[in-house]
Motif scaffolding. Structure first.
Motif, mmCIF file in Angstrom:
data_model
loop_
_atom_site.group_PDB
_atom_site.id
_atom_site.type_symbol
_atom_site.label_atom_id
_atom_site.label_comp_id
_atom_site.label_asym_id
_atom_site.label_seq_id
_atom_site.Cartn_x
_atom_site.Cartn_y
_atom_site.Cartn_z
ATOM 1 N N SER A 192 0.783 -1.236 0.000
ATOM 2 C CA SER A 192 0.000 0.000 0.000
ATOM 3 C C SER A 192 0.816 1.289 0.000
ATOM 4 O O SER A 192 0.251 2.361 0.166
ATOM 5 N N GLY A 193 2.138 1.218 -0.216
ATOM 6 C CA GLY A 193 2.951 2.422 -0.053
ATOM 7 C C GLY A 193 3.401 3.111 -1.322
ATOM 8 O O GLY A 193 4.120 4.110 -1.265
ATOM 9 N N ALA A 194 3.014 2.597 -2.498
ATOM 10 C CA ALA A 194 3.478 3.197 -3.751
ATOM 11 C C ALA A 194 2.881 4.593 -3.938
ATOM 12 O O ALA A 194 1.739 4.862 -3.562
ATOM 13 N N LYS A 195 3.674 5.481 -4.541
ATOM 14 C CA LYS A 195 3.253 6.858 -4.803
ATOM 15 C C LYS A 195 3.390 7.155 -6.307
ATOM 16 O O LYS A 195 4.194 6.522 -6.997
ATOM 17 N N PRO A 196 2.602 8.097 -6.828
ATOM 18 C CA PRO A 196 2.774 8.501 -8.226
ATOM 19 C C PRO A 196 4.229 8.889 -8.498
ATOM 20 O O PRO A 196 4.883 9.494 -7.641
ATOM 21 N N ASN A 197 4.728 8.497 -9.647
ATOM 22 C CA ASN A 197 6.104 8.735 -10.111
ATOM 23 C C ASN A 197 7.121 7.752 -9.535
ATOM 24 O O ASN A 197 8.284 7.774 -9.945
ATOM 25 N N ASP A 198 6.715 6.873 -8.598
ATOM 26 C CA ASP A 198 7.619 5.809 -8.172
ATOM 27 C C ASP A 198 7.943 4.912 -9.363
ATOM 28 O O ASP A 198 7.108 4.716 -10.265
ATOM 29 N N LEU A 199 9.140 4.348 -9.360
ATOM 30 C CA LEU A 199 9.531 3.416 -10.415
ATOM 31 C C LEU A 199 9.058 2.008 -10.085
ATOM 32 O O LEU A 199 9.071 1.579 -8.927
ATOM 33 N N LEU A 200 8.642 1.282 -11.117
ATOM 34 C CA LEU A 200 8.181 -0.100 -10.971
ATOM 35 C C LEU A 200 9.336 -1.025 -11.350
ATOM 36 O O LEU A 200 9.876 -0.932 -12.463
ATOM 37 N N VAL A 201 9.730 -1.897 -10.424
ATOM 38 C CA VAL A 201 10.933 -2.724 -10.588
ATOM 39 C C VAL A 201 10.574 -4.194 -10.399
ATOM 40 O O VAL A 201 9.740 -4.544 -9.556
ATOM 41 N N THR A 239 8.126 -1.163 -5.906
ATOM 42 C CA THR A 239 8.273 0.222 -6.353
ATOM 43 C C THR A 239 9.306 0.925 -5.488
ATOM 44 O O THR A 239 9.470 0.599 -4.311
ATOM 45 N N ILE A 240 10.003 1.864 -6.104
ATOM 46 C CA ILE A 240 10.996 2.660 -5.376
ATOM 47 C C ILE A 240 10.852 4.124 -5.782
ATOM 48 O O ILE A 240 10.316 4.444 -6.847
ATOM 49 N N SER A 241 11.342 4.989 -4.946
ATOM 50 C CA SER A 241 11.388 6.411 -5.275
ATOM 51 C C SER A 241 12.347 6.632 -6.442
ATOM 52 O O SER A 241 13.368 5.940 -6.568
ATOM 53 N N GLN A 242 12.032 7.606 -7.298
ATOM 54 C CA GLN A 242 12.945 7.929 -8.399
ATOM 55 C C GLN A 242 14.324 8.337 -7.894
ATOM 56 O O GLN A 242 15.330 8.163 -8.593
ATOM 57 N N ASP A 243 14.384 8.859 -6.675
ATOM 58 C CA ASP A 243 15.668 9.259 -6.099
ATOM 59 C C ASP A 243 16.615 8.081 -5.930
ATOM 60 O O ASP A 243 17.837 8.268 -5.823
ATOM 61 N N GLU A 300 21.726 -3.398 1.381
ATOM 62 C CA GLU A 300 23.116 -3.058 1.070
ATOM 63 C C GLU A 300 23.192 -1.857 0.127
ATOM 64 O O GLU A 300 24.095 -1.014 0.243
ATOM 65 N N LEU A 301 22.234 -1.746 -0.790
ATOM 66 C CA LEU A 301 22.212 -0.638 -1.734
ATOM 67 C C LEU A 301 21.633 0.641 -1.133
ATOM 68 O O LEU A 301 21.684 1.703 -1.748
ATOM 69 N N GLY A 302 21.061 0.525 0.076
ATOM 70 C CA GLY A 302 20.458 1.685 0.715
ATOM 71 C C GLY A 302 19.113 2.055 0.130
ATOM 72 O O GLY A 302 18.736 3.232 0.081
ATOM 73 N N VAL A 303 18.356 1.023 -0.308
ATOM 74 C CA VAL A 303 17.053 1.243 -0.927
ATOM 75 C C VAL A 303 15.978 0.520 -0.130
ATOM 76 O O VAL A 303 16.096 -0.688 0.135
ATOM 77 N N LYS A 304 14.917 1.246 0.246
ATOM 78 C CA LYS A 304 13.745 0.604 0.830
ATOM 79 C C LYS A 304 12.574 0.781 -0.134
ATOM 80 O O LYS A 304 12.194 1.916 -0.452
ATOM 81 N N PRO A 305 12.006 -0.328 -0.636
ATOM 82 C CA PRO A 305 10.859 -0.209 -1.536
ATOM 83 C C PRO A 305 9.689 0.508 -0.861
ATOM 84 O O PRO A 305 9.540 0.458 0.359
ATOM 85 N N THR A 306 8.878 1.155 -1.680
ATOM 86 C CA THR A 306 7.674 1.802 -1.140
ATOM 87 C C THR A 306 6.499 0.837 -1.127
ATOM 88 O O THR A 306 5.540 1.023 -0.363
#
Length: 357
Positions: A162-171, A298-302, A228-234
């Motif tokens: 439930s955490g995806a936001k508009p403009n998030d990337l789909l991976v 999904t992840i933030s574009q950042d 390890e990559l410092g990424v938390k999915p939304t």
């Protein structure tokens, strides 16, 4: 699949329920410190200290979820664990324990269930999961397997749908469609065998596809990789029912839309080749095939720069405002509505097959 032989057949009634449980689980020794008490009491005792507990259950039914004409029992046991572990990994958590319950008819001797449990034991060993309990009972027909998986995660690490936001990337991880095409190969060879029992199938060209169907691997590597990559999915989900169905689940739970780009969907060359052999569109198979047990998130574009060079991950689209809807952008730049045509166990098996063709 079990090669029955009268000189190696022990009837289940010879051991009884508790004797059978003792016999099948005698090799399961707990390895994790969180397992305080495993098999052998009224219930298991677990200690996760301050971590959140993840719980998920899946039921596999003969004739609905698997066909023993070509599914070896050892592979079935392995796959049953993967199906459940994948749901835990889809929460960005670590799978730790499982309970295993089965119902078997009297056509299965003890030796057949030993094969099934050898697959469960192998999966548990490779994925560092303790088997801590379960149940056995009789079935009037066929085999049923129910596994409950438990996992742990820090509160701040858990990822929901439930955490995806508009403009998030789909991976997506890995590649898609291989498991379904492996199933088509096996179904074809089953029909050939029924017509001519002396026919010997040549499955060597389809090794990867068949392995993806009979022995899938849950993506236990992705949560630690992202950390390890410092990424938390939304948001996150596993792909069990087909890519289109899972994207729609994320969109509905997150109240967003999505654009999926056909040219970005990762396909193994073997999938493309066999789709041509069967005269099936490979994109349709990726969208609707299911049983890939890859992770969709999904992840933030950042965070794009952190994942863009990783061979395990493919950016396949982005999320939009809910009002824009869910679409597939084709290679010809057509915008088509995204429709869920994945596996539905509540529908007739033949209906499901027709929808996927």
């Amino acid at each position: 699949m079990f090669q029955d032989s009268q000189d190696m057949r022990t009837n289940l009634s010879e051991l009884g329920e508790f004797g059978l449980i003792d016999h099948l689980t005698k090799g399961f020794e707990p390895k994790l410190s969180s397992t305080v008490k495993a098999i052998g009491d009224d219930a298991a005792v677990l200690n996760f200290e301050n971590k959140h507990t993840i719980v998920t259950t899946d039921l596999l039914v003969e004739g609905v979820h698997f066909d023993l004409a070509y599914m070896p029992l050892k592979h079935l046991g392995y796959k049953a664990v993967m199906v459940n572990a994948s749901d835990v990994y889809a929460m960005n958590a670590k799978a730790t324990q499982i309970t295993v319950s089965i119902a078997a008819s009297n056509r299965f001797p003890v030796e057949a269930l030993e094969e099934l449990y050898s697959g469960i034991e192998l999966a548990a060993k490779l994925y560092n999961i303790d088997v801590v309990g379960g149940d056995t009972t009789s079935s009037t027909s066929g085999l049923l397997i129910s596994i409950t998986a438990l996992g742990i995660a820090e509160k701040e690490d858990i990822v929901y749908r439930s955490g995806a936001k508009p403009n998030d990337l789909l991976v997506v991880t890995g590649d898609l469609g291989a498991a379904y095409m492996g199933l088509q190969i096996l179904e074809r060879e089953k029909e050939v065998f029924k017509a001519n029992p002396n026919a010997q199938p040549d499955l060597d060209p389809y090794t990867y596809l068949i392995e993806r169907q009979l022995k899938p691997e849950a993506r236990k590597d992705i949560a630690p990789l992202l950390k390890e990559l410092g990424v938390k999915p939304t948001s996150m989900i596993d792909i069990s029912d087909g890519l289109s169905s899972e994207i729609i689940h994320l969109c509905k739970n997150s109240q967003v839309g999505a654009n999926l780009y056909e040219e970005k969907i990762p396909l193994d060359p073997a999938v493309i080749s066999v789709c041509e052999e069967f005269d099936i569109d490979s994109t349709t198979i990726a969208l609707s095939g299911g049983e890939d047990y890859e992770l969709l998130f999904t992840i933030s574009q950042d965070d794009f720069d952190k994942i863009k060079a990783n061979p395990n991950l493919s950016v396949i689209g982005h999320m939009t405002e809910e009002k824009e809807g869910m679409h597939l952008i084709t290679r010809a730049n057509q915008k088509l509505p995204l429709i869920a045509r994945g596996w539905n166990s509540m529908e007739d098996k033949n209906e499901n097959s027709e929808k996927k063709e």
